[in-house]
Design a protein around this motif. Structure first.
Motif, PDB file in Angstrom:
ATOM      1  N   ARG A 162       0.829  -1.211   0.000  1.00 23.64           N
ATOM      2  CA  ARG A 162       0.000   0.000   0.000  1.00 23.64           C
ATOM      3  C   ARG A 162       0.866   1.264   0.000  1.00 23.64           C
ATOM      4  NH1 ARG A 162      -2.949  -0.617   4.685  1.00 23.64           N
ATOM      5  NH2 ARG A 162      -1.863   1.067   5.722  1.00 23.64           N
ATOM      6  N   VAL A 163       2.015   1.200   0.668  1.00 19.99           N
ATOM      7  CA  VAL A 163       2.919   2.346   0.788  1.00 19.99           C
ATOM      8  C   VAL A 163       3.794   2.521  -0.468  1.00 19.99           C
ATOM      9  CG1 VAL A 163       4.948   3.124   2.088  1.00 19.99           C
ATOM     10  CG2 VAL A 163       2.933   2.319   3.305  1.00 19.99           C
ATOM     11  N   ALA A 164       4.124   1.421  -1.129  1.00 17.52           N
ATOM     12  CA  ALA A 164       5.088   1.449  -2.247  1.00 17.52           C
ATOM     13  C   ALA A 164       4.754   2.454  -3.359  1.00 17.52           C
ATOM     14  CB  ALA A 164       5.261   0.040  -2.820  1.00 17.52           C
ATOM     15  N   PRO A 165       3.515   2.567  -3.843  1.00 19.28           N
ATOM     16  CA  PRO A 165       3.259   3.542  -4.908  1.00 19.28           C
ATOM     17  C   PRO A 165       3.559   4.985  -4.498  1.00 19.28           C
ATOM     18  CG  PRO A 165       1.476   1.951  -4.802  1.00 19.28           C
ATOM     19  CD  PRO A 165       2.335   1.727  -3.588  1.00 19.28           C
ATOM     20  N   THR A 166       3.295   5.313  -3.235  1.00 21.48           N
ATOM     21  CA  THR A 166       3.580   6.680  -2.768  1.00 21.48           C
ATOM     22  C   THR A 166       5.087   6.882  -2.640  1.00 21.48           C
ATOM     23  OG1 THR A 166       1.469   6.702  -1.597  1.00 21.48           O
ATOM     24  CG2 THR A 166       3.078   8.386  -0.983  1.00 21.48           C
TER      25      THR A 166
END
Length: 174
Positions: A162-166
């Motif tokens: 969930r954090v990776a794209p940001t």
């Protein structure tokens, strides 16, 4: 008609009397990262405070490098939910003095495309409750996202993914 003109002039005088010029540069509250520096190797700049909040995480807490263990500097983002404890927390690491292969001393077990970046998935010697996503930025430069969930190990990659794209939006082009 004269009273209308007088009222407009009086109102304009009041408005201009209430303005003041303040010198200096506006600054966010201490500890609040609102814009990531353009080319920083500080892992806490990989998520701004607002981005972390949008992901259900509190502000990042710096974690110093541990050179003897070959662990690069990191940043710990804990859930804002007080019931979450350490579950669903995420740590970001930014390595600049070793290869990602040297850091993990293992081969990736998979690959994921998240946020336009290819992330290698690494198992953890600590167990399935820890999930590692890593991407190389250069020969000896890489970023690792470690997600964890002790209570439900099968969900350890959920927060990291969930954090990776940001995080990907703050990586230098490579």
């Amino acid at each position: 008609m004269r009273w209308r003109i007088a009222a407009v002039v009086a109102a304009a005088g009041l408005v201009s009397a209430c303005t003041a010029t303040v010198t200096g540069t506006p600054q966010p509250a201490p500890g609040r990262v609102t814009v990531a520096p353009v080319s920083s190797t500080d892992p806490c700049t990989l998520l701004t405070t607002d981005e972390a909040a949008d992901l259900g995480l509190g502000p990042g807490t710096p974690m110093p490098a541990q050179p003897k263990q070959r662990v690069p500097p990191g940043c710990d983002f804990r859930p804002t939910d007080p019931e979450a404890d350490l579950d669903d927390s995420v740590q970001l690491f930014y390595g600049t003095d070793q290869t990602m292969a040297e850091y993990f001393a293992a081969q990736p077990v998979g690959e994921k495309e998240l946020g336009g970046v290819t992330w290698q998935v690494y198992s953890s010697i600590m167990g399935d409750w820890l999930c590692n996503l890593g991407t190389e930025l250069g020969e000896t430069e890489f970023v690792v996202i470690s997600g964890q969930n002790l209570m439900e190990p099968e969900k350890s990659c959920v927060v990291a993914e969930r954090v990776a794209p940001t995080v990907a939006t703050h990586l230098p082009p490579h």
